[in-house]
Design an enzyme around this catalytic site. Sequence first.
Site, PDB file in Angstrom:
ATOM      1  N   ASP A  79       3.718  36.360  71.986  1.00 39.29           N
ATOM      2  CA  ASP A  79       3.426  37.717  72.465  1.00 39.29           C
ATOM      3  C   ASP A  79       4.209  38.704  71.608  1.00 39.29           C
ATOM      4  O   ASP A  79       5.448  38.671  71.573  1.00 39.29           O
ATOM      5  CB  ASP A  79       3.836  37.843  73.939  1.00 39.29           C
ATOM      6  CG  ASP A  79       3.314  39.105  74.591  1.00 39.29           C
ATOM      7  OD1 ASP A  79       2.549  39.844  73.931  1.00 39.29           O
ATOM      8  OD2 ASP A  79       3.668  39.377  75.755  1.00 39.29           O
ATOM      9  N   ASP A 122      -2.504  41.159  70.325  1.00 38.19           N
ATOM     10  CA  ASP A 122      -1.063  40.936  70.213  1.00 38.19           C
ATOM     11  C   ASP A 122      -0.542  39.684  70.911  1.00 38.19           C
ATOM     12  O   ASP A 122       0.679  39.505  71.013  1.00 38.19           O
ATOM     13  CB  ASP A 122      -0.300  42.159  70.730  1.00 38.19           C
ATOM     14  CG  ASP A 122      -0.587  42.449  72.198  1.00 38.19           C
ATOM     15  OD1 ASP A 122      -1.598  41.955  72.711  1.00 38.19           O
ATOM     16  OD2 ASP A 122       0.200  43.183  72.823  1.00 38.19           O
ATOM     17  N   GLU A 123      -1.417  38.809  71.383  1.00 31.29           N
ATOM     18  CA  GLU A 123      -0.914  37.589  72.000  1.00 31.29           C
ATOM     19  C   GLU A 123      -1.943  36.460  71.885  1.00 31.29           C
ATOM     20  O   GLU A 123      -3.142  36.698  71.783  1.00 31.29           O
ATOM     21  CB  GLU A 123      -0.519  37.811  73.462  1.00 31.29           C
ATOM     22  CG  GLU A 123      -1.645  38.221  74.372  1.00 31.29           C
ATOM     23  CD  GLU A 123      -1.205  38.308  75.833  1.00 31.29           C
ATOM     24  OE1 GLU A 123      -0.431  37.446  76.289  1.00 31.29           O
ATOM     25  OE2 GLU A 123      -1.653  39.242  76.516  1.00 31.29           O
TER      26      GLU A 123
END
EC number: 2.7.7.7
Length: 367
Positions: A14, A108-109
């Site tokens: 993350d 983003d993860e």
Amino acid sequence: MDFRDHLRKIIHVDMDAFYASVEQLDDPSLKGKALAVGGSSKRGVVAAASYEARKYGVKSAMSGRQAARLCPHLIFVRPRFERYKEISQQIRKIFFEYTDLVEPLSLDEAYLDVTVNKFNFPSATILAREIREKIKAKTGLNASAGISINKFIAKVASDINKPNGQKTIPPEDVIDFLEQLDIRKFYGVGKVTQDKMYRLGIFTGADLKLKTLDYLQEHFGKSGLHYYNVVRGIHLSEVKTTRIRKSLGAERTFSENISSEIYMLEKLEDIAEEVERRLKNSRVAGKTITLKLKYSDFSVQTRSKTLKLFIASKALIMEETKALLYQEPIKDSIRLLGISLSNLNTEQPKSVKKPSIPKEEQLKLPF
């Protein structure tokens, strides 16, 4: 069923305050400052906040006006999604250096299954550290990670040592970790379910574990089985290399509230054009169309209709949207309009077969 029958090595990566961190990276004058991506002191919604802004209570999905009240010196910047996508692609290339079993959740993860990895390396903890170091070297950005036996625990773990840290929950610690975990951290427990659990005396995993399957199904329906299993370390969801899009749409927040339906139709024309473009780029069409209206008091109303045929053209989208708009009177002035299509014509891909691990060796695998 025992969680040891389904041991895997899952890493949840993350990125730390991704959008805001990209802006601070590209503009050094913003480093160390309270920053909000999206929104403004008057309108709009915050898409992301820097850690400096979070200290004041600023967070994503908060109105720009509220964020400005909490942090008067907050700096607002316009989002640059193309730039975020560019960096996200660089990060994903790093993931694929280690495993082909990568499930992106957003820009983003992502989840990585490294049970069997391209380096045949036994320690997922060391792999996670190396991946984070490569991300930093390649992009200049920090990432956090959680490492454990399934997706649920790995995701919870990735938040423990943020920012720029990681946490491993090895097999022998899983049960103790889950029993001590605040019920709010359990996947699928939102605010409403949390309040209901509190009323039932369920505050931690240990409290949840005391409840029988029949009790949980009686109070939480189909989710009861999920809660019963997950607190025992059983979460069978595999890392899916292809995520099926369930809906596609676009929306706009206006600088001034609008109350004229004619003006709303003009705005919806632009939104429908954007939806058509996204549908064509994704090569999909949908049967269920939804009109979203956010009023001046921030209340949200949706109006939906399911059609007999799939649609993707602006003309048909607008025809149905117009009918939904006039379906009932508008109760107040509007600050946001949105159109989305769901029930898409996408097919469910075949699941990727996971490499098996001999059961008698599972607990010997280093994490």
